[in-house]
Write a protein that holds these residues in place. Structure first.
Motif, PDB file in Angstrom:
ATOM      1  N   VAL A 159       0.818  -1.213   0.000  1.00 22.02           N
ATOM      2  CA  VAL A 159       0.000   0.000   0.000  1.00 22.02           C
ATOM      3  C   VAL A 159       0.852   1.264   0.000  1.00 22.02           C
ATOM      4  CG1 VAL A 159      -1.992  -1.130   1.056  1.00 22.02           C
ATOM      5  CG2 VAL A 159      -0.276  -0.039   2.519  1.00 22.02           C
ATOM      6  N   LYS A 160       2.161   1.097  -0.223  1.00 22.06           N
ATOM      7  CA  LYS A 160       3.098   2.231  -0.269  1.00 22.06           C
ATOM      8  C   LYS A 160       2.972   3.109   0.971  1.00 22.06           C
ATOM      9  CE  LYS A 160       3.085   2.093  -5.222  1.00 22.06           C
ATOM     10  NZ  LYS A 160       4.122   2.242  -6.116  1.00 22.06           N
ATOM     11  N   CYS A 161       3.010   2.446   2.123  1.00 20.32           N
ATOM     12  CA  CYS A 161       2.871   3.123   3.407  1.00 20.32           C
ATOM     13  C   CYS A 161       4.032   4.097   3.603  1.00 20.32           C
ATOM     14  CB  CYS A 161       2.839   2.082   4.530  1.00 20.32           C
ATOM     15  SG  CYS A 161       2.287   2.722   6.106  1.00 20.32           S
ATOM     16  N   ALA A 162       3.716   5.348   3.880  1.00 17.83           N
ATOM     17  CA  ALA A 162       4.719   6.386   4.078  1.00 17.83           C
ATOM     18  C   ALA A 162       4.919   6.656   5.566  1.00 17.83           C
ATOM     19  CB  ALA A 162       4.285   7.660   3.366  1.00 17.83           C
ATOM     20  N   GLU A 163       5.960   7.404   5.862  1.00 14.06           N
ATOM     21  CA  GLU A 163       6.217   7.832   7.242  1.00 14.06           C
ATOM     22  C   GLU A 163       4.970   8.546   7.772  1.00 14.06           C
ATOM     23  OE1 GLU A 163       8.464   8.191  10.680  1.00 14.06           O
ATOM     24  OE2 GLU A 163       9.169   7.288   8.810  1.00 14.06           O
ATOM     25  N   GLY A 164       4.552   8.200   8.982  1.00 10.10           N
ATOM     26  CA  GLY A 164       3.384   8.829   9.579  1.00 10.10           C
ATOM     27  C   GLY A 164       2.065   8.222   9.140  1.00 10.10           C
ATOM     28  N   GLU A 165       2.134   7.049   8.504  1.00  9.48           N
ATOM     29  CA  GLU A 165       0.926   6.341   8.089  1.00  9.48           C
ATOM     30  C   GLU A 165       0.920   4.950   8.704  1.00  9.48           C
ATOM     31  OE1 GLU A 165       0.013   8.273   3.709  1.00  9.48           O
ATOM     32  OE2 GLU A 165       1.083   6.353   3.784  1.00  9.48           O
ATOM     33  N   THR A 166      -0.274   4.367   8.808  1.00  8.76           N
ATOM     34  CA  THR A 166      -0.447   3.028   9.355  1.00  8.76           C
ATOM     35  C   THR A 166      -1.277   2.202   8.384  1.00  8.76           C
ATOM     36  OG1 THR A 166      -0.313   3.811  11.636  1.00  8.76           O
ATOM     37  CG2 THR A 166      -1.418   1.708  11.290  1.00  8.76           C
ATOM     38  N   VAL A 167      -0.912   0.931   8.247  1.00  5.54           N
ATOM     39  CA  VAL A 167      -1.679   0.026   7.401  1.00  5.54           C
ATOM     40  C   VAL A 167      -2.961  -0.373   8.128  1.00  5.54           C
ATOM     41  CG1 VAL A 167      -1.710  -2.241   6.279  1.00  5.54           C
ATOM     42  CG2 VAL A 167       0.391  -0.872   6.275  1.00  5.54           C
ATOM     43  N   VAL A 168      -4.073  -0.331   7.408  1.00  2.97           N
ATOM     44  CA  VAL A 168      -5.330  -0.823   7.939  1.00  2.97           C
ATOM     45  C   VAL A 168      -5.778  -2.014   7.093  1.00  2.97           C
ATOM     46  CG1 VAL A 168      -6.040   1.393   8.894  1.00  2.97           C
ATOM     47  CG2 VAL A 168      -6.755   0.769   6.592  1.00  2.97           C
ATOM     48  N   LEU A 169      -6.445  -2.931   7.730  1.00  2.12           N
ATOM     49  CA  LEU A 169      -6.962  -4.121   7.071  1.00  2.12           C
ATOM     50  C   LEU A 169      -8.443  -4.214   7.413  1.00  2.12           C
ATOM     51  CD1 LEU A 169      -6.245  -6.696   5.458  1.00  2.12           C
ATOM     52  CD2 LEU A 169      -5.859  -7.815   7.651  1.00  2.12           C
ATOM     53  N   SER A 170      -9.256  -4.386   6.390  1.00  6.87           N
ATOM     54  CA  SER A 170     -10.700  -4.430   6.586  1.00  6.87           C
ATOM     55  C   SER A 170     -11.288  -5.560   5.763  1.00  6.87           C
ATOM     56  CB  SER A 170     -11.341  -3.111   6.134  1.00  6.87           C
ATOM     57  OG  SER A 170     -10.746  -2.004   6.770  1.00  6.87           O
ATOM     58  N   TRP A 171     -12.419  -6.074   6.227  1.00  4.83           N
ATOM     59  CA  TRP A 171     -13.128  -7.057   5.424  1.00  4.83           C
ATOM     60  C   TRP A 171     -14.611  -7.007   5.728  1.00  4.83           C
ATOM     61  CZ3 TRP A 171      -9.616  -8.355   9.185  1.00  4.83           C
ATOM     62  CH2 TRP A 171     -10.065  -9.106  10.263  1.00  4.83           C
ATOM     63  N   VAL A 172     -15.377  -7.409   4.704  1.00  4.91           N
ATOM     64  CA  VAL A 172     -16.828  -7.481   4.794  1.00  4.91           C
ATOM     65  C   VAL A 172     -17.214  -8.917   4.484  1.00  4.91           C
ATOM     66  CG1 VAL A 172     -19.022  -6.610   3.891  1.00  4.91           C
ATOM     67  CG2 VAL A 172     -17.015  -5.094   3.974  1.00  4.91           C
ATOM     68  N   ILE A 173     -18.015  -9.507   5.355  1.00  7.53           N
ATOM     69  CA  ILE A 173     -18.493 -10.882   5.162  1.00  7.53           C
ATOM     70  C   ILE A 173     -19.921 -10.829   4.621  1.00  7.53           C
ATOM     71  CG2 ILE A 173     -18.940 -13.124   6.248  1.00  7.53           C
ATOM     72  CD1 ILE A 173     -16.005 -12.304   6.422  1.00  7.53           C
ATOM     73  N   TRP A 174     -20.127 -11.527   3.521  1.00  9.94           N
ATOM     74  CA  TRP A 174     -21.437 -11.629   2.884  1.00  9.94           C
ATOM     75  C   TRP A 174     -21.883 -13.085   2.922  1.00  9.94           C
ATOM     76  CZ3 TRP A 174     -23.357  -6.990   1.134  1.00  9.94           C
ATOM     77  CH2 TRP A 174     -22.446  -5.955   0.909  1.00  9.94           C
ATOM     78  N   PRO A 175     -23.182 -13.351   2.900  1.00  8.42           N
ATOM     79  CA  PRO A 175     -23.621 -14.755   2.913  1.00  8.42           C
ATOM     80  C   PRO A 175     -23.191 -15.524   1.668  1.00  8.42           C
ATOM     81  CG  PRO A 175     -25.529 -13.262   2.959  1.00  8.42           C
ATOM     82  CD  PRO A 175     -24.295 -12.419   2.971  1.00  8.42           C
ATOM     83  N   ASP A 176     -23.115 -14.831   0.527  1.00  7.58           N
ATOM     84  CA  ASP A 176     -22.744 -15.479  -0.734  1.00  7.58           C
ATOM     85  C   ASP A 176     -22.416 -14.381  -1.750  1.00  7.58           C
ATOM     86  OD1 ASP A 176     -25.290 -14.564  -1.891  1.00  7.58           O
ATOM     87  OD2 ASP A 176     -26.176 -16.182  -0.711  1.00  7.58           O
ATOM     88  N   LYS A 177     -21.884 -14.774  -2.904  1.00  2.68           N
ATOM     89  CA  LYS A 177     -21.469 -13.801  -3.906  1.00  2.68           C
ATOM     90  C   LYS A 177     -22.651 -13.047  -4.504  1.00  2.68           C
ATOM     91  CE  LYS A 177     -18.273 -13.060  -7.725  1.00  2.68           C
ATOM     92  NZ  LYS A 177     -19.014 -12.040  -8.426  1.00  2.68           N
ATOM     93  N   ALA A 178     -23.788 -13.720  -4.685  1.00  3.04           N
ATOM     94  CA  ALA A 178     -24.957 -13.038  -5.243  1.00  3.04           C
ATOM     95  C   ALA A 178     -25.410 -11.900  -4.327  1.00  3.04           C
ATOM     96  CB  ALA A 178     -26.092 -14.033  -5.474  1.00  3.04           C
ATOM     97  N   THR A 179     -25.419 -12.153  -3.017  1.00  6.64           N
ATOM     98  CA  THR A 179     -25.791 -11.103  -2.063  1.00  6.64           C
ATOM     99  C   THR A 179     -24.764  -9.993  -2.089  1.00  6.64           C
ATOM    100  OG1 THR A 179     -26.878 -12.750  -0.665  1.00  6.64           O
ATOM    101  CG2 THR A 179     -26.354 -10.630   0.359  1.00  6.64           C
ATOM    102  N   ARG A 180     -23.506 -10.347  -2.195  1.00  4.94           N
ATOM    103  CA  ARG A 180     -22.434  -9.356  -2.275  1.00  4.94           C
ATOM    104  C   ARG A 180     -22.588  -8.480  -3.512  1.00  4.94           C
ATOM    105  NH1 ARG A 180     -17.817  -8.953  -6.086  1.00  4.94           N
ATOM    106  NH2 ARG A 180     -16.120  -7.991  -4.949  1.00  4.94           N
TER     107      ARG A 180
END
Length: 117
Positions: free
Chosen positions: A58-79
């Motif tokens: 993510v080309k993290c620079a000085e003074g930045e922090t990596v964040v990790l996020s995710w969304v869980i869906w019941p299935d791909k069609a719902t997503r």
């Protein structure tokens, strides 16, 4: 099995509170449009790599922090339907809720669950 959208980004440390507010707002939209759960995580132990790493990706620079996020869906069609609805949802308008980080350095992808414990 569930379908997962994953995200990694680099957020300026000074924007942590803005990131949390943005994440809460986005989570509400996703949950209202069929997501089962949303998780946003602020990097705590994210080492630099020699060949590859989250900070490098993510080309993290000085003074930045990596964040990790995710969304869980019941299935791909719902997503797929949920994303379409989210993109049309006025709460998701970037003019009203700008991302508190450089979206060009965000990594995003959809993943089919193949194992869960």
């Amino acid at each position: 099995m569930a379908y997962v959208d994953g995200f990694a980004a680099s957020v300026p440390d000074d924007n942590k509170a803005a990131f949390i507010a943005h994440a809460k707002s986005a989570a509400g939209v996703f949950l209202d449009h069929g997501a089962l759960s949303v998780r946003d995580c602020w990097g705590d132990d994210v080492p630099e790599g020699e060949v590859t790493s989250f900070p490098m990706a993510v080309k993290c620079a000085e003074g930045e922090t990596v964040v990790l996020s995710w969304v869980i869906w019941p299935d791909k069609a719902t997503r797929d339907a949920g994303w379409a609805a989210a993109m049309a949802d006025p709460r998701f308008d970037p003019a009203d809720t700008p991302m508190p980080f450089d979206g060009k350095r965000m990594i995003i992808g959809g993943f089919e669950t193949v194992f869960e414990a």
